[in-house]
Design a protein around this motif. Sequence first.
Motif, PDB file in Angstrom:
ATOM      1  N   MET A   1      -8.766  -8.988   6.199  1.00  0.00           N
ATOM      2  CA  MET A   1      -8.322  -7.594   6.103  1.00  0.00           C
ATOM      3  C   MET A   1      -7.071  -7.547   5.237  1.00  0.00           C
ATOM      4  O   MET A   1      -6.022  -8.083   5.593  1.00  0.00           O
ATOM      5  CB  MET A   1      -8.016  -7.053   7.503  1.00  0.00           C
ATOM      6  N   LYS A   2      -7.191  -6.906   4.088  1.00  0.00           N
ATOM      7  CA  LYS A   2      -6.096  -6.842   3.134  1.00  0.00           C
ATOM      8  C   LYS A   2      -5.479  -5.451   3.173  1.00  0.00           C
ATOM      9  O   LYS A   2      -6.111  -4.470   2.785  1.00  0.00           O
ATOM     10  CB  LYS A   2      -6.618  -7.150   1.729  1.00  0.00           C
ATOM     11  N   PRO A   3      -4.235  -5.296   3.655  1.00  0.00           N
ATOM     12  CA  PRO A   3      -3.643  -3.962   3.768  1.00  0.00           C
ATOM     13  C   PRO A   3      -3.482  -3.306   2.405  1.00  0.00           C
ATOM     14  O   PRO A   3      -3.331  -3.967   1.380  1.00  0.00           O
ATOM     15  CB  PRO A   3      -2.290  -4.225   4.437  1.00  0.00           C
ATOM     16  N   VAL A   4      -3.511  -1.982   2.414  1.00  0.00           N
ATOM     17  CA  VAL A   4      -3.294  -1.201   1.200  1.00  0.00           C
ATOM     18  C   VAL A   4      -1.833  -1.318   0.789  1.00  0.00           C
ATOM     19  O   VAL A   4      -0.924  -1.077   1.596  1.00  0.00           O
ATOM     20  CB  VAL A   4      -3.672   0.278   1.444  1.00  0.00           C
ATOM     21  N   LYS A   5      -1.595  -1.663  -0.459  1.00  0.00           N
ATOM     22  CA  LYS A   5      -0.229  -1.776  -0.979  1.00  0.00           C
ATOM     23  C   LYS A   5       0.251  -0.378  -1.401  1.00  0.00           C
ATOM     24  O   LYS A   5      -0.290   0.216  -2.326  1.00  0.00           O
ATOM     25  CB  LYS A   5      -0.166  -2.753  -2.148  1.00  0.00           C
ATOM     26  N   LEU A   6       1.286   0.109  -0.712  1.00  0.00           N
ATOM     27  CA  LEU A   6       1.733   1.488  -0.837  1.00  0.00           C
ATOM     28  C   LEU A   6       3.099   1.560  -1.488  1.00  0.00           C
ATOM     29  O   LEU A   6       4.012   0.820  -1.129  1.00  0.00           O
ATOM     30  CB  LEU A   6       1.811   2.121   0.554  1.00  0.00           C
ATOM     31  N   GLY A   7       3.247   2.470  -2.447  1.00  0.00           N
ATOM     32  CA  GLY A   7       4.560   2.844  -2.951  1.00  0.00           C
ATOM     33  C   GLY A   7       5.015   4.095  -2.218  1.00  0.00           C
ATOM     34  O   GLY A   7       4.298   5.094  -2.185  1.00  0.00           O
ATOM     35  N   LEU A   8       6.194   4.057  -1.599  1.00  0.00           N
ATOM     36  CA  LEU A   8       6.660   5.154  -0.753  1.00  0.00           C
ATOM     37  C   LEU A   8       7.714   5.958  -1.502  1.00  0.00           C
ATOM     38  O   LEU A   8       8.765   5.428  -1.872  1.00  0.00           O
ATOM     39  CB  LEU A   8       7.206   4.597   0.556  1.00  0.00           C
ATOM     40  N   VAL A   9       7.424   7.251  -1.712  1.00  0.00           N
ATOM     41  CA  VAL A   9       8.252   8.133  -2.543  1.00  0.00           C
ATOM     42  C   VAL A   9       8.907   9.206  -1.677  1.00  0.00           C
ATOM     43  O   VAL A   9       8.228   9.907  -0.921  1.00  0.00           O
ATOM     44  CB  VAL A   9       7.397   8.807  -3.632  1.00  0.00           C
ATOM     45  N   GLY A  10      10.230   9.340  -1.811  1.00  0.00           N
ATOM     46  CA  GLY A  10      10.977  10.329  -1.034  1.00  0.00           C
ATOM     47  C   GLY A  10      11.514   9.709   0.231  1.00  0.00           C
ATOM     48  O   GLY A  10      10.820   9.603   1.235  1.00  0.00           O
ATOM     49  N   LEU A  11      12.784   9.269   0.196  1.00  0.00           N
ATOM     50  CA  LEU A  11      13.294   8.385   1.253  1.00  0.00           C
ATOM     51  C   LEU A  11      14.211   9.067   2.263  1.00  0.00           C
ATOM     52  O   LEU A  11      14.782   8.380   3.112  1.00  0.00           O
ATOM     53  CB  LEU A  11      14.012   7.192   0.608  1.00  0.00           C
ATOM     54  N   HIS A  12      14.332  10.386   2.210  1.00  0.00           N
ATOM     55  CA  HIS A  12      15.095  11.058   3.259  1.00  0.00           C
ATOM     56  C   HIS A  12      14.211  11.182   4.501  1.00  0.00           C
ATOM     57  O   HIS A  12      14.458  10.546   5.516  1.00  0.00           O
ATOM     58  CB  HIS A  12      15.629  12.394   2.751  1.00  0.00           C
ATOM     59  N   PHE A  13      13.147  11.967   4.408  1.00  0.00           N
ATOM     60  CA  PHE A  13      12.134  11.917   5.470  1.00  0.00           C
ATOM     61  C   PHE A  13      11.406  10.582   5.444  1.00  0.00           C
ATOM     62  O   PHE A  13      11.004  10.043   6.480  1.00  0.00           O
ATOM     63  CB  PHE A  13      11.131  13.067   5.300  1.00  0.00           C
ATOM     64  N   GLY A  14      11.250  10.018   4.252  1.00  0.00           N
ATOM     65  CA  GLY A  14      10.511   8.764   4.112  1.00  0.00           C
ATOM     66  C   GLY A  14      11.098   7.607   4.891  1.00  0.00           C
ATOM     67  O   GLY A  14      10.392   6.647   5.216  1.00  0.00           O
ATOM     68  N   LYS A  15      12.397   7.661   5.201  1.00  0.00           N
ATOM     69  CA  LYS A  15      13.010   6.590   6.004  1.00  0.00           C
ATOM     70  C   LYS A  15      12.307   6.467   7.356  1.00  0.00           C
ATOM     71  O   LYS A  15      12.090   5.350   7.862  1.00  0.00           O
ATOM     72  CB  LYS A  15      14.501   6.852   6.200  1.00  0.00           C
ATOM     73  N   LEU A  16      11.950   7.593   7.943  1.00  0.00           N
ATOM     74  CA  LEU A  16      11.206   7.550   9.202  1.00  0.00           C
ATOM     75  C   LEU A  16       9.836   6.912   9.006  1.00  0.00           C
ATOM     76  O   LEU A  16       9.336   6.196   9.889  1.00  0.00           O
ATOM     77  CB  LEU A  16      11.049   8.970   9.764  1.00  0.00           C
ATOM     78  N   MET A  17       9.227   7.161   7.857  1.00  0.00           N
ATOM     79  CA  MET A  17       7.919   6.579   7.577  1.00  0.00           C
ATOM     80  C   MET A  17       8.016   5.072   7.380  1.00  0.00           C
ATOM     81  O   MET A  17       7.102   4.335   7.758  1.00  0.00           O
ATOM     82  CB  MET A  17       7.310   7.239   6.343  1.00  0.00           C
ATOM     83  N   ILE A  18       9.132   4.612   6.791  1.00  0.00           N
ATOM     84  CA  ILE A  18       9.316   3.158   6.662  1.00  0.00           C
ATOM     85  C   ILE A  18       9.312   2.518   8.043  1.00  0.00           C
ATOM     86  O   ILE A  18       8.615   1.518   8.288  1.00  0.00           O
ATOM     87  CB  ILE A  18      10.638   2.833   5.927  1.00  0.00           C
ATOM     88  N   GLU A  19      10.081   3.096   8.952  1.00  0.00           N
ATOM     89  CA  GLU A  19      10.153   2.557  10.310  1.00  0.00           C
ATOM     90  C   GLU A  19       8.788   2.560  10.979  1.00  0.00           C
ATOM     91  O   GLU A  19       8.407   1.600  11.668  1.00  0.00           O
ATOM     92  CB  GLU A  19      11.158   3.364  11.133  1.00  0.00           C
ATOM     93  N   GLU A  20       8.029   3.638  10.758  1.00  0.00           N
ATOM     94  CA  GLU A  20       6.703   3.746  11.359  1.00  0.00           C
ATOM     95  C   GLU A  20       5.740   2.708  10.780  1.00  0.00           C
ATOM     96  O   GLU A  20       5.007   2.029  11.500  1.00  0.00           O
ATOM     97  CB  GLU A  20       6.156   5.166  11.119  1.00  0.00           C
ATOM     98  N   LEU A  21       5.762   2.567   9.467  1.00  0.00           N
ATOM     99  CA  LEU A  21       4.815   1.654   8.809  1.00  0.00           C
ATOM    100  C   LEU A  21       5.184   0.194   8.998  1.00  0.00           C
ATOM    101  O   LEU A  21       4.329  -0.684   8.816  1.00  0.00           O
ATOM    102  CB  LEU A  21       4.736   1.991   7.316  1.00  0.00           C
TER     103      LEU A  21
END
Length: 331
Positions: A1-21
Amino acid sequence: MKPVKLGLVGLHFGKLMIEELQKPENRKYIEIACLCDRDEPLAEKLAAEYGIQKYVSSLNVLLADPGIEAVGLFTGPEGRALLIDQILDAGRDVLTTKPFERSADEARRVLQKARSLGRIIHLNCPTPTPPRDIRQIDEWIEQYHLGRPIGYRAMTWCSYREKPDGSWYDDPARCPAAPIFRLGIYLINDISRYFGEVETLQLLHSRLFTGRPTADNAQLALLHKNGAVGSIYASFCVNDGRHYLHALELNFENGTIFRNTGADAVDGKIKLDLAASGNDGGLIRKHREFEAAVGDYQYEQFYKAVRGDILENPTPDEQVINGIKILELLN
């Protein structure tokens, strides 16, 4: 199982997404390969903090990286379709957030474009496939012949004492009736599934506690084109220990469905109840409980879709678009 390599754009709300992912249960589906924000020092700081090797300050630079398979787009909703255009044109799939766009026409256009290109756009509200509580509501409607949708009451609240920070949350034009726009969107998308397009609405809102120049207490009254009527209440002002419940009462011709209503409803659980009339004139009562999933991203579904799987019972584009049409009427 090879995870999808994601570029994460927008790091104000995106900071929460980093923690989640970064949670182990999500990392098997998605790997954050690069961070992107116009505030390059912020991108550098978060990359170092979370052990992410790449960071950039330009979406174009991110999309030029052949190692990026998909983009997590967590900027504000205004003009998001134009950013998604760039991402789709670069041959990448998109994971994004609610509200999807400010313009229903732009939302329709970019969703149709993604389908024509064979690309994926997933968001957390509405989710790409119905969560368990919505599937149960669908099942009860069909199984017990509840009939025509008649009306609803939808409610959600929490307790914020926010301060202005210069973000789009502070702009009444970009964030109208803020509790409805930020929290009530979950309810808007739910009722759009069952009640369809809105004919007209009336808005009441006030500012009680927040330091922002936007409302913190709001209610909509809505008339739908099918004749159904309903209300949506959302507030940042209520501290009762029952936050983000996204309560619903859905009235149909032959019964009513309740979600998370009453004092015993608490955060972390979803409680569904059905009260209906049977064909024999008797009463039907049903109860189900689920772990809360409102607003959750379906990372496994995103992984499967990017890898080419066809998802069962996908959420129709019209549910997304009808919700945005309601938001358009707020201004």
